[in-house]
Design a protein around this motif. Structure first.
Motif, mmCIF file in Angstrom:
data_model
loop_
_atom_site.group_PDB
_atom_site.id
_atom_site.type_symbol
_atom_site.label_atom_id
_atom_site.label_comp_id
_atom_site.label_asym_id
_atom_site.label_seq_id
_atom_site.Cartn_x
_atom_site.Cartn_y
_atom_site.Cartn_z
ATOM 1 N N GLU A 4 29.561 14.544 60.885
ATOM 2 C CA GLU A 4 29.388 13.467 59.922
ATOM 3 C C GLU A 4 30.380 12.370 60.274
ATOM 4 O O GLU A 4 31.587 12.590 60.222
ATOM 5 N N LEU A 5 29.856 11.209 60.653
ATOM 6 C CA LEU A 5 30.705 10.097 61.072
ATOM 7 C C LEU A 5 30.483 8.899 60.171
ATOM 8 O O LEU A 5 29.354 8.459 59.978
ATOM 9 N N ASP A 6 31.571 8.378 59.645
ATOM 10 C CA ASP A 6 31.546 7.132 58.883
ATOM 11 C C ASP A 6 32.299 6.101 59.720
ATOM 12 O O ASP A 6 33.529 6.129 59.778
ATOM 13 N N LEU A 7 31.543 5.240 60.391
ATOM 14 C CA LEU A 7 32.138 4.230 61.273
ATOM 15 C C LEU A 7 32.048 2.866 60.619
ATOM 16 O O LEU A 7 30.969 2.379 60.302
ATOM 17 N N LEU A 9 32.415 -0.711 61.543
ATOM 18 C CA LEU A 9 32.446 -1.567 62.723
ATOM 19 C C LEU A 9 32.678 -2.996 62.279
ATOM 20 O O LEU A 9 31.891 -3.559 61.521
ATOM 21 N N ARG A 21 25.916 -0.521 68.200
ATOM 22 C CA ARG A 21 26.541 0.449 67.294
ATOM 23 C C ARG A 21 26.162 1.900 67.612
ATOM 24 O O ARG A 21 27.052 2.766 67.626
ATOM 25 N N PRO A 22 24.879 2.220 67.868
ATOM 26 C CA PRO A 22 24.547 3.621 68.164
ATOM 27 C C PRO A 22 25.294 4.175 69.385
ATOM 28 O O PRO A 22 25.650 5.347 69.413
ATOM 29 N N GLU A 25 28.880 4.921 68.254
ATOM 30 C CA GLU A 25 28.868 6.154 67.467
ATOM 31 C C GLU A 25 28.735 7.381 68.370
ATOM 32 O O GLU A 25 29.419 8.384 68.170
ATOM 33 N N ARG A 26 27.864 7.295 69.360
ATOM 34 C CA ARG A 26 27.656 8.424 70.281
ATOM 35 C C ARG A 26 28.945 8.743 71.035
ATOM 36 O O ARG A 26 29.318 9.898 71.217
ATOM 37 N N VAL A 28 32.067 8.058 70.092
ATOM 38 C CA VAL A 28 33.041 8.629 69.155
ATOM 39 C C VAL A 28 32.697 10.100 68.908
ATOM 40 O O VAL A 28 33.571 10.979 68.959
ATOM 41 N N MET A 29 31.435 10.386 68.665
ATOM 42 C CA MET A 29 31.037 11.764 68.362
ATOM 43 C C MET A 29 31.246 12.692 69.561
ATOM 44 O O MET A 29 31.547 13.873 69.385
#
Length: 164
Positions: A4-7, A9, A21-22, A25-26, A28-29
């Motif tokens: 569960e990521l709350d980014l 930006l 953004r995707p 997120e990828r 970071v995950m």
């Protein structure tokens, strides 16, 4: 189990090849995989003036830099189970510095962006490169994570994070 990521930006610079953004997120995950189930962080993309001011204030270097990491410290008395403990901190990435470094180092711009995000998130997770052994551990992690994402070895030809 999915992370569960709350980014948060924040774009405070003109688009200089900023990844979507995707992708951010990828990346970071990919760092969080096996390390955290939940996380919240801010990535702020800035211009050279803001990067320089922050680098001067917090590191004493009067020049813009590629990425700055500001880890969140859990206030005394709060439990690691408290939802606020999911907060990793903030990354500040200077789009122009990343773009110029990629050009100067002959790197693909997207690969260099990925490296800066991976490098910064590892700092938020308390990895550093202050000693040779810590640097070797962090560089090995960066290389493995970036390789898993399909990117080349980030340190193969030069040390692009020399002033960190």
């Amino acid at each position: 189990m999915a992370i569960e990521l709350d980014l948060d930006l924040q774009i405070a610079a003109e688009d200089a090849g900023l990844p979507a953004r995707p992708r951010l997120e990828r990346w970071v995950m990919a760092v969080l995989e096996g390390r955290r189930e939940r996380a919240a962080l801010t990535i702020r993309v800035v211009d050279p003036d803001e990067s320089r001011a922050l680098n001067r204030q917090y590191r004493g270097f009067d020049k813009p830099t590629n990425v700055l990491s500001f880890p969140f410290e859990l206030p005394p008395g709060l439990s690691p189970d408290d939802p606020i403990a999911d907060l990793l901190g903030d990354l500040v990435i200077c789009a122009e510095v990343v773009r110029l470094e990629a050009l100067e180092q002959g790197k693909d711009g997207l690969a260099h962006w990925a490296h800066m995000v991976v490098h910064g998130v590892l700092h938020l997770l308390d990895y550093d490169h202050m000693t040779e052994s810590d640097a070797a551990e962090m560089e090995a992690l960066e290389t493995a994570i970036l390789g898993g994402l399909g990117f080349p070895h980030p340190y193969e030809h030069q040390d692009d994070l020399e002033d960190h």
